[in-house]
Design an enzyme around this catalytic site. Structure first.
Site, mmCIF file in Angstrom:
data_model
loop_
_atom_site.group_PDB
_atom_site.id
_atom_site.type_symbol
_atom_site.label_atom_id
_atom_site.label_comp_id
_atom_site.label_asym_id
_atom_site.label_seq_id
_atom_site.Cartn_x
_atom_site.Cartn_y
_atom_site.Cartn_z
ATOM 1 N N HIS A 19 0.922 -1.262 0.589
ATOM 2 C CA HIS A 19 -0.133 -0.208 0.304
ATOM 3 C C HIS A 19 0.882 1.062 -0.271
ATOM 4 O O HIS A 19 0.953 1.984 -0.844
ATOM 5 C CB HIS A 19 -0.905 0.224 1.634
ATOM 6 C CG HIS A 19 -2.128 -1.343 1.160
ATOM 7 N ND1 HIS A 19 -2.033 -1.763 2.414
ATOM 8 C CD2 HIS A 19 -3.152 -2.049 0.905
ATOM 9 C CE1 HIS A 19 -2.629 -2.562 2.449
ATOM 10 N NE2 HIS A 19 -3.393 -2.637 1.262
ATOM 11 N N LYS A 43 -18.509 -6.607 8.464
ATOM 12 C CA LYS A 43 -17.063 -7.465 8.378
ATOM 13 C C LYS A 43 -16.244 -7.683 9.623
ATOM 14 O O LYS A 43 -16.026 -6.508 9.789
ATOM 15 C CB LYS A 43 -16.470 -6.807 6.870
ATOM 16 C CG LYS A 43 -15.674 -7.733 5.913
ATOM 17 C CD LYS A 43 -14.897 -7.068 4.960
ATOM 18 C CE LYS A 43 -13.503 -7.748 4.508
ATOM 19 N NZ LYS A 43 -12.650 -7.733 3.758
ATOM 20 N N ARG A 91 -1.914 -6.354 -8.371
ATOM 21 C CA ARG A 91 -0.546 -6.911 -8.206
ATOM 22 C C ARG A 91 -0.657 -8.360 -9.261
ATOM 23 O O ARG A 91 0.765 -8.587 -9.397
ATOM 24 C CB ARG A 91 -1.079 -7.236 -6.695
ATOM 25 C CG ARG A 91 -0.539 -6.635 -5.482
ATOM 26 C CD ARG A 91 -1.783 -7.421 -4.691
ATOM 27 N NE ARG A 91 -2.678 -7.804 -4.811
ATOM 28 C CZ ARG A 91 -3.245 -7.855 -3.087
ATOM 29 N NH1 ARG A 91 -2.843 -7.993 -1.920
ATOM 30 N NH2 ARG A 91 -4.561 -8.396 -3.066
ATOM 31 N N SER A 129 -2.586 -7.779 3.031
ATOM 32 C CA SER A 129 -2.817 -7.550 4.579
ATOM 33 C C SER A 129 -3.401 -9.432 5.017
ATOM 34 O O SER A 129 -3.055 -9.814 6.388
ATOM 35 C CB SER A 129 -4.220 -7.441 5.313
ATOM 36 O OG SER A 129 -3.763 -5.782 4.492
#
Ligand code: PNS
Length: 160
Positions: A19, A43, A91, A129
């Site tokens: 990030h 979440k 990515r 993450s």
């Protein structure tokens, strides 16, 4: 001249070096960047919203960078900030389908919005993450993957 504002939205649970790489490089391109953390009551996150904001602010300070939270649609938050660019890191090919759908949905919701994709520097393309949390939990090394304050926070939460 009109300021070019970009929004870098996500969960940032927690922020990692992939990030950061995108943010630092984007700061040399855009006039203002909003790191926008989604408020999602449905979440479960490891870090609270406040903790995630704090970790980002601790990690990177720049007058052109603002850290904010938002709920609802990203395009509505962008209207509020008068931003027209969504910044996303791409990515791998596996990211593409989800990113493609999101970019088109956001375009549908507001045709003035453009999504800009940046490829992270090579050494960060595999970081997420989710994986960072898993590695810490089982005692692996993460010092090259996250900023020091994030490593400390992760160890406090996950290492017994
Ligand atoms: O990095 P993430 O966690 O995959 O980020 C996803 C995020 C926050 C960018 C996305 O879920 C989002 O924009 N949510 C807000 C709701 C919204 O605008 N949905 C419609 C467009 S997909």
């Amino acid at each position: 001249m009109e300021k070019i504002k970009a929004v870098y939205a996500g969960s940032f649970d927690p922020i990692h070096n992939g990030h950061l790489d995108i943010i630092v490089r984007a700061l040399s391109i855009f006039d203002e960047i909003f790191v926008a953390i989604l408020i999602n009551e449905e979440k479960e996150y490891l870090f609270t919203l406040e903790e995630r904001v704090k970790l980002i602010k601790k990690t990177i300070k720049d007058p052109k960078l603002k850290v904010e939270t938002f709920s609802g649609l990203l395009v509505d938050f962008m209207k509020l900030k008068e931003a027209k660019i969504i910044l996303r890191g791409l990515r791998a090919v596996s990211d593409f389908e989800y990113e493609f759908q999101m970019a088109l949905m956001n375009k549908h919701l507001n045709p003035e919005v453009e999504t800009f994709f940046m490829i992270p520097s090579e050494e960060y393309t595999y970081i997420s993450s989710k994986l960072v949390k898993e590695v810490v939990k089982f005692g692996g090394k993460i010092s090259a993957l996250v900023p020091p304050c994030v490593e400390e926070a992760l160890r406090k939460k996950l290492v017994k």
